[in-house]
Design a protein around this motif. Structure first.
Motif, short mmCIF file in Angstrom:
data_model
loop_
_atom_site.label_atom_id
_atom_site.label_comp_id
_atom_site.label_asym_id
_atom_site.label_seq_id
_atom_site.Cartn_x
_atom_site.Cartn_y
_atom_site.Cartn_z
N ALA A 319 0.63 -1.18 -0.06
CA ALA A 319 0.04 -0.23 0.01
C ALA A 319 1.00 1.23 0.01
O ALA A 319 2.16 1.26 0.22
N GLY A 320 0.16 2.58 -0.02
CA GLY A 320 0.72 3.67 -0.29
C GLY A 320 1.39 3.80 -1.39
O GLY A 320 0.87 3.66 -2.31
N ASN A 321 2.50 4.52 -1.06
CA ASN A 321 3.38 4.77 -2.69
C ASN A 321 4.02 3.81 -3.22
O ASN A 321 5.41 3.73 -3.26
N VAL A 322 3.21 2.88 -3.62
CA VAL A 322 3.83 1.67 -4.40
C VAL A 322 3.17 1.38 -5.97
O VAL A 322 2.24 1.78 -5.91
N ARG A 323 4.05 1.06 -6.65
CA ARG A 323 3.72 1.02 -7.97
C ARG A 323 2.48 -0.15 -8.31
O ARG A 323 1.88 0.22 -8.90
N HIS A 324 3.05 -1.19 -7.90
CA HIS A 324 1.89 -2.32 -8.06
C HIS A 324 1.39 -2.81 -6.78
O HIS A 324 1.85 -3.66 -6.00
N LEU A 339 9.32 -8.10 -1.37
CA LEU A 339 7.87 -7.54 -1.27
C LEU A 339 7.93 -6.09 -2.01
O LEU A 339 7.00 -5.87 -2.92
N VAL A 340 8.45 -5.06 -1.52
CA VAL A 340 8.43 -3.86 -1.92
C VAL A 340 8.93 -3.60 -3.11
O VAL A 340 8.40 -3.04 -3.89
N ASN A 341 10.20 -4.22 -3.68
CA ASN A 341 10.83 -3.78 -4.63
C ASN A 341 10.54 -4.67 -5.91
O ASN A 341 10.31 -3.97 -7.01
N GLU A 342 10.58 -6.10 -5.79
CA GLU A 342 10.09 -7.09 -6.70
C GLU A 342 8.87 -6.96 -6.96
O GLU A 342 8.37 -7.01 -8.26
N ILE A 343 8.11 -7.39 -6.20
CA ILE A 343 6.55 -7.60 -6.32
C ILE A 343 5.89 -6.00 -6.45
O ILE A 343 4.97 -5.93 -7.31
N GLY A 344 6.22 -5.42 -5.42
CA GLY A 344 5.70 -4.15 -5.49
C GLY A 344 6.10 -3.18 -6.46
O GLY A 344 5.59 -2.04 -7.05
N GLY A 345 7.25 -3.41 -7.06
CA GLY A 345 7.88 -2.75 -8.14
C GLY A 345 8.33 -1.37 -8.05
O GLY A 345 8.34 -0.25 -8.46
N GLY A 346 8.45 -1.21 -6.42
CA GLY A 346 9.15 0.25 -5.96
C GLY A 346 7.92 1.20 -5.92
O GLY A 346 6.77 0.91 -5.79
N THR A 347 8.52 2.47 -5.66
CA THR A 347 7.36 3.64 -5.40
C THR A 347 6.62 3.68 -6.79
O THR A 347 6.78 3.70 -7.96
N ALA A 348 5.30 4.47 -6.57
CA ALA A 348 4.57 4.86 -7.75
C ALA A 348 4.93 6.19 -8.28
O ALA A 348 4.65 6.54 -9.48
N SER A 349 5.73 7.03 -7.37
CA SER A 349 6.11 8.40 -7.97
C SER A 349 7.44 8.17 -8.79
O SER A 349 7.93 9.13 -9.32
#
Lengths: 544, 150
Positions: A319-324, A339-349
């Motif tokens: 959640a939050g500022n995350v790409r996926h 979780l944050v970098n590979e699955i979430g793809g880093g930040t949405a911004s």
């Protein structure tokens, strides 16, 4: 042609109702499902074909023709083959996003009620033993073994026992309970019915927060439609009223009883004296919803996945500022960084990740240097944090961590039930301390704008007078003098020391996790991001 | 309202644990819970007026004054903050002409804080008269302002 469009509140917030209407007007048979759980592809439309469901997303109401002839640019193919979904272990969320949430036929066709059927031919003790053997721990955050809780209630002699489902999912960054109740409500009902059989309860309550109106409507409809299948067990929904603290189990029980949602002192445990003073199983949505899988596939199958003493899967919420962003159910042990970098793809911004908060408003903030941490109750506790309800809120480099620490105190002050002093008063004092720290920090910047609300003038006065106070006069004098606002030592060092002292009092002196865990976000922000509190930045480790 | 309360208790039960459902029903019916109705609520459930007052004032949801014609509930929690929620909050207050937590003097719109709607990957989020809206930006705020002006 049959198409599937989510009716989940998040999908609707992104325009799924307009999309569904457009497809219906084009003559399609539109089935409204729960959400698949990846919000960067919502509103999502899946078209039934001979090769299975083909997904398109995001889709707007004007895209009907392009989706139906397969030419739409956002064609995703089979959902199961997308990277975000291929690595998941959906033990609990297997049906979510696939079936019509309120269709009893769909639920039964996808393995529904088999867990209850299995449990009903077992003795209550055998069911409790299976839950114990699965290693299932409370998914609400505390991680207490579910089977042991059920054993306590089973062994308690009483005329009436209750099953209470804690669906007061108030933590920011979490939405797994909401998604499950909206996308697969019968799964929760089945889990509660199994619990009722295991401990001998006749009545169940599902306490849902009022911020989740779609959940409340779906659960009420599901309870009505499935009443004959779980009888003689009877279920009802209780709607919360905007009090975060009612997510604490004893405050929740008081709220159901029609009282102010204030925390009870423990003991007695709710398992022995819970709702209306009777033995009560009180479990989170995800704990109860994991039980049908355990009954059908066996305790060993559930326990085979996991890490250390954390067995089974956790529906992690990005959640939050995350790409996926979305829901990712996976066995314990995956690292925070994966979780944050590979699955979430880093930040949405697109800016670098600076901090992640794990476990909601009472969880610690971690910098990327802690991304090696495995998702596991014990590993997070050892690192000074908690998994909580497994929400991960991502922040980019624009975040002001002193502001987030202040917000943690402000939130605690707004939501404190008022019963114990460390939480009720400590949180307000914490906001004041953070205001002084932020004021002093901003005042120390050489080119500064207009002072904010007199804070820095207070700081100046304080600095001028500190020399005359308490020099060699002992603790008592200093304590007496400290009551006067102009005599407070507002230097950052003194206020930071006071903040740590206050956090210690709140942590060990509060009745429940609201006051007791608010120090986690505050102190983790202070420890990992001291530069935001006007102190020197920590020396970066060689690994970075 | 006294008749409504009495009839509700007959239909749904008159025990103390019905207090929150009854308060929700009253607020659904009237938009708020007037202090003048507290004695009738207490009588219907056979509890003290102090108990009823205590519960109404404990929970954020229950209002003791009539709400604005439109209610904008804007999320202030961490996940929305991580997506620029604080700037949206400031802009919303300016555009709607009402401070956070207040109802505009003409009664047209109320701006209320909410702590998490569970749409945490697509914030900043709000409920506009109960309808969820996600990814609120400046353009979305303009649309919301037009909607609540009606």
């Amino acid at each position: 042609m049959k198409v599937f469009v989510s009716r989940d509140m998040a999908s609707v917030a992104l325009g799924a109702n307009d999309v569904a209407r457009a497809f219906a007007e084009a003559g399609c048979d539109v089935v409204r499902t729960g959400s698949r759980g990846l919000f960067s592809i919502e509103p999502l439309v899946e078209v039934e074909t001979k090769e299975g469901r083909i997904a398109f997303g995001p889709v707007g109401p004007g895209d009907v023709a392009a989706v139906l002839d397969g030419s739409h640019a956002n064609r995703l193919g089979r959902i199961e083959h997308l990277l975000f979904f291929a690595g998941q272990q959906r033990f609990t969320f297997g049906r979510c996003g696939v079936i019509d949430p309120l269709s009893l036929d769909d639920y039964a066709a996808h393995g529904g009620w088999q867990g209850l059927g299995t449990a009903r031919v077992m003795t209550p003790q055998q069911v409790v033993d299976a839950v114990k053997a699965s290693g299932l721990r409370g998914r609400g955050g505390a991680g207490f073994p579910t089977g042991i809780k059920w054993q306590t209630v089973l062994d308690a002699p009483a005329g009436a026992k209750f099953i209470v489902c804690n669906a007061d999912e108030g933590d920011s960054g979490t939405f797994a309970d909401r998604m499950l109740m909206e996308g697969d409500p019968y799964c929760l009902i089945e889990g509660m019915a199994i619990a009722a059989h295991a401990v001998g309860a006749g009545h169940g309550h599902i306490y849902i927060r009022s911020e989740y109106p779609y959940c409340i409507a779906t659960m009420r409809a599901a309870i009505q439609a499935s009443a004959h299948l779980v009888a003689p067990f009877v279920l009802e929904v209780r709607e919360g009223a905007g009090a975060y603290v009612c997510g604490e189990e004893t405050a929740l029980l008081d709220s159901i009883e029609g009282k102010r949602g204030q925390v009870r002192a423990k003991p007695p445990l709710p398992a022995l004296q819970g709702l209306f003073g009777q033995p009560t199983v009180i479990n989170n949505v995800l704990s109860l919803a994991a039980v049908p899988f355990i009954m059908v596939e066996g305790a060993e199958a559930y326990a085979a996945v996991g890490f250390g003493r954390s067995r089974g899967t956790m529906p992690v919420q990005l959640a939050g500022n995350v790409r996926h962003g979305g829901l990712y159910e996976i066995g314990f042990g995956i690292t925070l960084g994966e979780l944050v970098n590979e699955i979430g793809g880093g930040t949405a911004s697109g800016r670098p990740v600076r901090a992640v908060q794990v476990g909601g408003p009472l969880g610690a903030y971690f910098p990327p240097s802690m991304f090696h941490l495995p998702f596991d109750y014990e590993a997070f506790a050892a690192a000074g944090g908690l998994i909580g309800h497994a929400g991960i809120t991502v922040f980019d480099e624009s975040v002001d961590m002193a502001h987030m620490a202040r917000f943690a105190m402000e939130f605690c002050a707004a939501e404190s039930c008022g019963k114990c002093t460390p939480c009720r008063i400590g949180s307000t004092r914490g906001v004041e301390i953070m205001d002084r720290i932020i004021g002093a920090r901003d005042a120390s910047v050489s080119v500064r704008p207009e002072p904010v609300e007199g804070l820095s003038s207070l700081a100046d006065k304080g600095k001028a007078s500190t020399g005359s106070v308490g020099t060699g006069e002992g603790y008592l004098n200093r304590a007496l003098y400290s009551r006067s606002p102009d005599r407070i030592d507002v230097s950052i060092a003194a206020q930071t020391g006071l903040l740590r002292d206050l956090a210690d009092t709140m942590k060990y002196g509060s009745l429940c996790a609201l006051g007791g865990f608010t120090p986690y976000p505050v102190l983790s922000a202070l420890d990992y991001f001291p530069e935001d509190f006007g102190a020197p930045a920590p020396i970066k480790e060689a690994a970075e | 309202m006294e008749e409504f309360i009495g009839a509700w208790a007959v239909r749904h039960g008159a025990t103390r644990d019905r207090l929150l459902p009854l308060l929700h029903a009253i607020q659904e019916e009237a938009g708020y819970i007037d202090d003048a109705w507290v004695p009738a609520i207490a009588k219907a459930l056979n509890i003290s007026r102090a108990d009823v007052h205590g519960v109404i004032t404990f929970y954020h949801d229950f209002r003791r004054t009539p709400p604005g014609r439109h209610v904008v509930k804007l999320c202030r929690a961490e996940s929305c903050q991580a997506r620029g929620g604080a700037a949206i909050e400031t802009a919303a207050a300016k555009l709607l002409g009402v401070a956070m937590g207040e109802t505009r003097a003409d009664g047209q719109v109320a701006l209320e804080p909410v702590y998490c709607l569970g749409l945490c990957a697509i914030g900043p989020n709000a409920l506009i008269d109960g309808r969820p809206v996600a990814r609120i930006d400046a353009a979305a705020l303009e649309r919301i302002a037009l909607e609540v002006a009606a």
